[in-house]
Write a protein that holds these residues in place. Structure first.
Motif, PDB file in Angstrom:
ATOM      1  N   ALA A   1      21.802 -46.419 -29.509  1.00 25.15           N
ATOM      2  CA  ALA A   1      21.419 -45.015 -29.341  1.00 25.15           C
ATOM      3  C   ALA A   1      21.526 -44.238 -30.651  1.00 25.15           C
ATOM      4  O   ALA A   1      20.835 -43.226 -30.826  1.00 25.15           O
ATOM      5  CB  ALA A   1      22.292 -44.365 -28.278  1.00 25.15           C
ATOM      6  N   GLN A   2      22.356 -44.689 -31.564  1.00 24.83           N
ATOM      7  CA  GLN A   2      22.520 -44.004 -32.845  1.00 24.83           C
ATOM      8  C   GLN A   2      21.424 -44.340 -33.859  1.00 24.83           C
ATOM      9  O   GLN A   2      21.319 -43.687 -34.887  1.00 24.83           O
ATOM     10  CB  GLN A   2      23.892 -44.336 -33.453  1.00 24.83           C
ATOM     11  N   ARG A   3      20.617 -45.336 -33.564  1.00 27.14           N
ATOM     12  CA  ARG A   3      19.536 -45.706 -34.474  1.00 27.14           C
ATOM     13  C   ARG A   3      18.492 -44.591 -34.518  1.00 27.14           C
ATOM     14  O   ARG A   3      18.203 -43.967 -33.494  1.00 27.14           O
ATOM     15  CB  ARG A   3      18.866 -46.998 -34.027  1.00 27.14           C
ATOM     16  N   PRO A   4      17.911 -44.330 -35.678  1.00 25.54           N
ATOM     17  CA  PRO A   4      16.862 -43.310 -35.750  1.00 25.54           C
ATOM     18  C   PRO A   4      15.611 -43.752 -34.986  1.00 25.54           C
ATOM     19  O   PRO A   4      15.359 -44.947 -34.825  1.00 25.54           O
ATOM     20  CB  PRO A   4      16.577 -43.189 -37.245  1.00 25.54           C
ATOM     21  N   PHE A   5      14.838 -42.795 -34.518  1.00 28.39           N
ATOM     22  CA  PHE A   5      13.677 -43.112 -33.684  1.00 28.39           C
ATOM     23  C   PHE A   5      12.661 -43.984 -34.412  1.00 28.39           C
ATOM     24  O   PHE A   5      11.938 -44.738 -33.795  1.00 28.39           O
ATOM     25  CB  PHE A   5      13.011 -41.829 -33.169  1.00 28.39           C
TER      26      PHE A   5
ATOM     27  N   LEU B   1      10.419 -45.321 -28.030  1.00 24.82           N
ATOM     28  CA  LEU B   1      11.717 -45.854 -28.468  1.00 24.82           C
ATOM     29  C   LEU B   1      12.839 -44.852 -28.229  1.00 24.82           C
ATOM     30  O   LEU B   1      13.904 -45.206 -27.720  1.00 24.82           O
ATOM     31  CB  LEU B   1      11.683 -46.211 -29.955  1.00 24.82           C
ATOM     32  N   ALA B   2      12.608 -43.598 -28.597  1.00 24.65           N
ATOM     33  CA  ALA B   2      13.626 -42.562 -28.405  1.00 24.65           C
ATOM     34  C   ALA B   2      13.942 -42.396 -26.917  1.00 24.65           C
ATOM     35  O   ALA B   2      15.113 -42.294 -26.528  1.00 24.65           O
ATOM     36  CB  ALA B   2      13.161 -41.241 -29.006  1.00 24.65           C
ATOM     37  N   ARG B   3      12.909 -42.405 -26.104  1.00 23.53           N
ATOM     38  CA  ARG B   3      13.095 -42.254 -24.651  1.00 23.53           C
ATOM     39  C   ARG B   3      13.853 -43.448 -24.061  1.00 23.53           C
ATOM     40  O   ARG B   3      14.762 -43.280 -23.242  1.00 23.53           O
ATOM     41  CB  ARG B   3      11.732 -42.105 -23.985  1.00 23.53           C
ATOM     42  N   GLN B   4      13.500 -44.660 -24.480  1.00 15.73           N
ATOM     43  CA  GLN B   4      14.192 -45.856 -23.985  1.00 15.73           C
ATOM     44  C   GLN B   4      15.666 -45.855 -24.384  1.00 15.73           C
ATOM     45  O   GLN B   4      16.531 -46.233 -23.597  1.00 15.73           O
ATOM     46  CB  GLN B   4      13.513 -47.112 -24.523  1.00 15.73           C
ATOM     47  N   ARG B   5      15.941 -45.417 -25.600  1.00 17.91           N
ATOM     48  CA  ARG B   5      17.330 -45.369 -26.060  1.00 17.91           C
ATOM     49  C   ARG B   5      18.127 -44.336 -25.283  1.00 17.91           C
ATOM     50  O   ARG B   5      19.299 -44.563 -24.963  1.00 17.91           O
ATOM     51  CB  ARG B   5      17.372 -45.111 -27.564  1.00 17.91           C
TER      52      ARG B   5
ATOM     53  N   ARG C   1      29.275 -50.840 -23.658  1.00 18.95           N
ATOM     54  CA  ARG C   1      29.068 -49.439 -24.016  1.00 18.95           C
ATOM     55  C   ARG C   1      28.957 -49.314 -25.544  1.00 18.95           C
ATOM     56  O   ARG C   1      28.170 -48.517 -26.057  1.00 18.95           O
ATOM     57  CB  ARG C   1      30.229 -48.599 -23.471  1.00 18.95           C
ATOM     58  N   ALA C   2      29.690 -50.129 -26.282  1.00 13.32           N
ATOM     59  CA  ALA C   2      29.617 -50.105 -27.752  1.00 13.32           C
ATOM     60  C   ALA C   2      28.235 -50.544 -28.229  1.00 13.32           C
ATOM     61  O   ALA C   2      27.691 -49.966 -29.185  1.00 13.32           O
ATOM     62  CB  ALA C   2      30.690 -51.000 -28.346  1.00 13.32           C
ATOM     63  N   ASP C   3      27.642 -51.554 -27.569  1.00 12.79           N
ATOM     64  CA  ASP C   3      26.284 -51.988 -27.914  1.00 12.79           C
ATOM     65  C   ASP C   3      25.295 -50.840 -27.720  1.00 12.79           C
ATOM     66  O   ASP C   3      24.413 -50.611 -28.548  1.00 12.79           O
ATOM     67  CB  ASP C   3      25.838 -53.166 -27.045  1.00 12.79           C
TER      68      ASP C   3
END
Length: 75
Positions: free
Chosen positions: A64-68, A35-39, A57-59
């Motif tokens: 990307a700001q979501r925790p892993f 998940l972290a890598r995909q984000r 870009r906002a999406d």
């Protein structure tokens, strides 16, 4: 020892539970890493690529700001 099985149901069950726990934990860690890598990869896409997939870009910033550990598939 070869051919030696579990002598008691409780003993076999505890080994299986322990193994299942660790397999589940490793699986979860691998999922979080993915998940972290995909984000990260999503955040690195160009604006043109984002337009192709229908995202802004906002999406991407919000995702990307979501925790892993915030897994949308686990809900």
């Amino acid at each position: 020892m070869k051919g030696q099985g579990c002598n008691a149901q409780v003993e076999c069950g505890s080994r299986s539970t322990f193994r299942d726990f660790w397999l589940g934990a490793v699986g979860r860690l691998l999922r979080w890493y993915a998940l972290a890598r995909q984000r990260q990869q999503l955040a690195s896409l160009s604006d043109r690529a984002l337009k192709d997939v229908g995202l802004s870009r906002a999406d991407i910033y919000q995702e990307a700001q979501r925790p892993f550990w915030d897994d949308p598939l686990s809900k």
